[in-house]
Design a protein around this motif. Structure first.
Motif, PDB file in Angstrom:
ATOM      1  N   PRO A 339      15.931  44.160  49.576  1.00 11.45           N
ATOM      2  CA  PRO A 339      16.615  44.557  48.391  1.00 11.45           C
ATOM      3  C   PRO A 339      18.452  44.431  48.665  1.00 11.45           C
ATOM      4  CG  PRO A 339      15.708  46.517  49.256  1.00 11.45           C
ATOM      5  CD  PRO A 339      14.784  45.329  50.037  1.00 11.45           C
ATOM      6  N   ASN A 340      18.810  44.566  50.082  1.00 15.00           N
ATOM      7  CA  ASN A 340      20.081  44.596  50.638  1.00 15.00           C
ATOM      8  C   ASN A 340      20.596  42.984  50.277  1.00 15.00           C
ATOM      9  OD1 ASN A 340      22.191  45.972  51.733  1.00 15.00           O
ATOM     10  ND2 ASN A 340      21.974  44.606  53.599  1.00 15.00           N
ATOM     11  N   LEU A 341      19.991  42.022  50.365  1.00 14.40           N
ATOM     12  CA  LEU A 341      20.294  40.761  50.113  1.00 14.40           C
ATOM     13  C   LEU A 341      20.761  40.619  48.553  1.00 14.40           C
ATOM     14  CD1 LEU A 341      20.238  37.931  51.538  1.00 14.40           C
ATOM     15  CD2 LEU A 341      18.023  37.476  50.284  1.00 14.40           C
ATOM     16  N   THR A 342      20.111  41.041  47.529  1.00 12.52           N
ATOM     17  CA  THR A 342      20.653  40.997  46.259  1.00 12.52           C
ATOM     18  C   THR A 342      21.863  42.122  46.224  1.00 12.52           C
ATOM     19  OG1 THR A 342      18.518  40.156  45.321  1.00 12.52           O
ATOM     20  CG2 THR A 342      19.995  41.186  43.871  1.00 12.52           C
ATOM     21  N   GLN A 343      21.577  43.064  46.740  1.00  6.52           N
ATOM     22  CA  GLN A 343      22.914  43.967  46.540  1.00  6.52           C
ATOM     23  C   GLN A 343      24.146  43.560  47.167  1.00  6.52           C
ATOM     24  OE1 GLN A 343      22.586  46.634  44.661  1.00  6.52           O
ATOM     25  NE2 GLN A 343      24.944  46.858  44.793  1.00  6.52           N
ATOM     26  N   LEU A 344      24.120  42.903  48.200  1.00  7.33           N
ATOM     27  CA  LEU A 344      25.267  42.377  48.862  1.00  7.33           C
ATOM     28  C   LEU A 344      25.965  41.185  48.018  1.00  7.33           C
ATOM     29  CD1 LEU A 344      24.839  42.592  52.754  1.00  7.33           C
ATOM     30  CD2 LEU A 344      25.860  44.305  51.233  1.00  7.33           C
ATOM     31  N   GLY A 345      24.970  40.484  47.271  1.00  5.54           N
ATOM     32  CA  GLY A 345      25.459  39.403  46.369  1.00  5.54           C
ATOM     33  C   GLY A 345      26.038  40.178  45.156  1.00  5.54           C
ATOM     34  N   ILE A 346      25.704  41.208  44.584  1.00  3.14           N
ATOM     35  CA  ILE A 346      26.189  41.840  43.443  1.00  3.14           C
ATOM     36  C   ILE A 346      27.478  42.334  43.783  1.00  3.14           C
ATOM     37  CG2 ILE A 346      25.990  44.215  42.075  1.00  3.14           C
ATOM     38  CD1 ILE A 346      23.296  43.470  42.118  1.00  3.14           C
ATOM     39  N   GLU A 347      27.710  43.133  45.225  1.00  5.09           N
ATOM     40  CA  GLU A 347      28.993  43.528  45.623  1.00  5.09           C
ATOM     41  C   GLU A 347      30.047  42.529  45.870  1.00  5.09           C
ATOM     42  OE1 GLU A 347      31.003  46.154  49.344  1.00  5.09           O
ATOM     43  OE2 GLU A 347      28.773  46.113  48.996  1.00  5.09           O
ATOM     44  N   ALA A 348      29.575  41.334  46.395  1.00  3.68           N
ATOM     45  CA  ALA A 348      30.456  40.089  46.562  1.00  3.68           C
ATOM     46  C   ALA A 348      31.143  39.677  45.078  1.00  3.68           C
ATOM     47  CB  ALA A 348      30.019  39.004  47.217  1.00  3.68           C
ATOM     48  N   ILE A 349      30.193  39.626  44.011  1.00  2.00           N
ATOM     49  CA  ILE A 349      30.678  39.134  42.734  1.00  2.00           C
ATOM     50  C   ILE A 349      31.828  40.083  42.029  1.00  2.00           C
ATOM     51  CG2 ILE A 349      29.883  39.004  40.557  1.00  2.00           C
ATOM     52  CD1 ILE A 349      27.218  37.843  41.659  1.00  2.00           C
ATOM     53  N   GLU A 350      31.460  41.630  42.353  1.00  2.86           N
ATOM     54  CA  GLU A 350      32.362  42.467  41.769  1.00  2.86           C
ATOM     55  C   GLU A 350      33.570  42.613  42.352  1.00  2.86           C
ATOM     56  OE1 GLU A 350      29.708  45.960  41.533  1.00  2.86           O
ATOM     57  OE2 GLU A 350      28.870  45.271  39.690  1.00  2.86           O
ATOM     58  N   ARG A 351      33.665  42.230  43.860  1.00  2.00           N
ATOM     59  CA  ARG A 351      34.858  42.416  44.594  1.00  2.00           C
ATOM     60  C   ARG A 351      35.904  41.008  44.260  1.00  2.00           C
ATOM     61  NH1 ARG A 351      34.411  43.560  51.020  1.00  2.00           N
ATOM     62  NH2 ARG A 351      33.196  45.554  50.784  1.00  2.00           N
ATOM     63  N   ALA A 352      35.236  39.974  43.611  1.00  2.00           N
ATOM     64  CA  ALA A 352      35.837  38.789  42.956  1.00  2.00           C
ATOM     65  C   ALA A 352      36.395  39.165  41.431  1.00  2.00           C
ATOM     66  CB  ALA A 352      34.927  37.632  42.717  1.00  2.00           C
ATOM     67  N   GLY A 353      36.182  40.420  41.211  1.00  2.00           N
ATOM     68  CA  GLY A 353      36.743  40.747  40.023  1.00  2.00           C
ATOM     69  C   GLY A 353      35.992  40.571  38.648  1.00  2.00           C
ATOM     70  N   LEU A 354      34.523  40.443  38.927  1.00  2.00           N
ATOM     71  CA  LEU A 354      33.674  39.990  37.665  1.00  2.00           C
ATOM     72  C   LEU A 354      32.533  41.128  37.570  1.00  2.00           C
ATOM     73  CD1 LEU A 354      32.959  36.592  38.813  1.00  2.00           C
ATOM     74  CD2 LEU A 354      34.362  37.225  36.776  1.00  2.00           C
ATOM     75  N   LYS A 355      31.956  41.267  36.514  1.00  2.00           N
ATOM     76  CA  LYS A 355      31.142  42.218  36.349  1.00  2.00           C
ATOM     77  C   LYS A 355      29.867  41.449  36.461  1.00  2.00           C
ATOM     78  CE  LYS A 355      28.537  44.998  32.664  1.00  2.00           C
ATOM     79  NZ  LYS A 355      28.413  46.189  33.578  1.00  2.00           N
ATOM     80  N   ALA A 356      29.116  42.108  37.649  1.00  2.00           N
ATOM     81  CA  ALA A 356      27.685  41.362  38.020  1.00  2.00           C
ATOM     82  C   ALA A 356      26.539  41.579  37.191  1.00  2.00           C
ATOM     83  CB  ALA A 356      27.434  41.912  39.350  1.00  2.00           C
TER      84      ALA A 356
END
Length: 417
Positions: A339-356
């Motif tokens: 699950p961490n694999l997807t969760q870190l992807g979500i965090e990376a998207i949100e740090r780019a200023g997007l809603k994941a």
């Protein structure tokens, strides 16, 4: 440390350069890559990777590009791979693509100049409502664009360029993999997983900005071969059993209101005839069978075979073959264990200023099969829209957000290790 908002992007120039190279794959070819022209792009990518400073970049005999961004941290960080595919779909021409940049889109219809019946409108492409003020790239109307998946290639290349030139962004070892033949389901047939040496991966091959996908269809291919009875047409009464007519009847009797791509959405699966060919004596129909529930593939295939058998009752001297080939499986069963694999992807998207947005794909990616080859691999947006068509388009700003997301992922894996 996250990627800065003001990355000096090279992604647009790279993308325009890549779209000019025809890389259409060919399902009728048995070679790998299925078309030698895919290597033309592979050689350009290797040249650019070497120029960036990735000294091990190379193109292998099968048309795969491998490269490494060395880690710059003392931490032990899992090795992450970013993957995109070089080929474009055989469904629509990719030859002589003329990409057009439409600056500062304001919601108007976009009429493509080489075929003015090709009109990209907000009515037909509702995602355009999120693109006001963006710079959109389309083809000219006679070909697809190739954003699927040359947008992903350009984004990974731009992120690699940024990471090499900004050593203050700490990251572990990053692997790059560019594949041929994804569009014909053979994108990872010859990947050397051991040589790649990654622990986890992300394909950059999704649609709308902010999306990440951890679930795909499961997929089988079915080939139905009809053996009819040939006879001279002038003397065929009570003798001829045309395989062409039998094949046509099978297709016409398939479910239409259910189990068809035209009538399904969300979690619905389908039976889809993709080609039909043959003669009076023998005809062949190829199908793709799709469902998010792997077990449902069998029931769909039973429906198809029962349809074949029902049609053949009217042709007592004809026979059939029913050949099932596994294509790929829903990667969620693998990714749920990480699950961490997807969760870190979500965090990376949100740090780019997007809603994941976590969602599923009504299709497959190289990540589907890589996940079952021991390389768990969700799919992250590349910004491509209306793929496999002459109305394909991508936003420059969405591609830039994908670059930020890739850089953020590299940084986050180092932070969390």
């Amino acid at each position: 440390m996250s990627a800065p908002e003001n990355i000096s992007n090279t992604v647009t120039d790279r993308f325009l350069r890549y779209t000019a190279i025809d890389t259409q794959s060919d399902p009728g070819s048995e070679s790998c890559p299925s078309t030698e022209k895919q290597k033309n792009l592979g050689r350009l990518l290797v040249s650019e990777l070497l120029e960036i400073g990735l000294s091990d970049a190379h193109l292998d005999d099968f048309g795969y590009v491998y490269a490494t961004i060395p880690g710059n941290t003392d931490k032990e960080v899992p090795v992450i791979c970013f993957c995109s595919h070089m080929d474009t779909s055989p469904d629509c021409s990719g030859e002589n693509v003329k990409a057009i940049v439409h600056k500062n889109y304001q919601g108007q219809d976009i009429v493509l100049p080489d075929d003015q019946t090709q009109i990209i409108s907000m009515k037909d492409h509702p995602d355009l409502k999120d693109q006001i003020g963006h710079d959109l790239i389309t083809a000219s109307g006679s070909t697809l664009l190739g954003a699927d998946n040359k947008a992903g290639l350009a984004e990974i290349m731009d992120a690699a360029n940024f990471l090499i030139n900004h050593p203050e962004i700490k990251h572990g070892t990053i692997k790059i993999l560019f594949t041929p033949d994804e569009e014909i389901g053979r994108g990872v047939d010859h990947v050397d997983i051991k040589k790649l040496g990654a622990d986890f991966a992300y394909t950059i091959d999704g649609e709308s900005a902010g999306t990440i996908e951890n679930e795909t269809f499961s997929a089988d291919g079915v080939k139905v071969v009809i053996h009819g009875i040939s006879a001279h047409p002038g003397f065929a009464k009570n003798k001829m059993e045309s395989a062409i007519k039998i094949a046509s009847a099978i297709v016409s009797q398939l479910p239409k209101e259910t189990l068809s791509p035209e009538s399904t959405s969300d979690l619905d699966g389908f039976i889809h005839p993709v080609s039909i060919s043959g003669s009076v004596e023998e005809a062949e129909i190829e199908f793709i069978i799709r469902d998010f529930n792997t077990e449902s593939l069998k029931s769909h295939e039973q429906i198809l075979e029962q349809t074949v058998q029902q049609v053949l009752k009217a042709y007592p001297n004809s026979t059939y073959e029913f050949i099932v080939e596994e294509q790929y499986r829903n990667m969620k069963s693998v990714l749920d264990r990480y699950p961490n694999l997807t969760q870190l992807g979500i965090e990376a998207i949100e740090r780019a200023g997007l809603k994941a947005k976590l969602q599923r794909i009504r299709g497959g990616t190289d990540g589907s099969r890589l996940s079952f080859m021991g390389l768990p691999c969700p799919n992250i947006f590349a910004g491509e829209h209306a793929f496999h068509s002459r109305q394909e388009w991508v936003s420059v700003q969405d591609m830039q957000k994908a670059v930020q997301t890739i850089v953020n992922l590299a940084s986050i894996w180092e932070e969390k290790s």
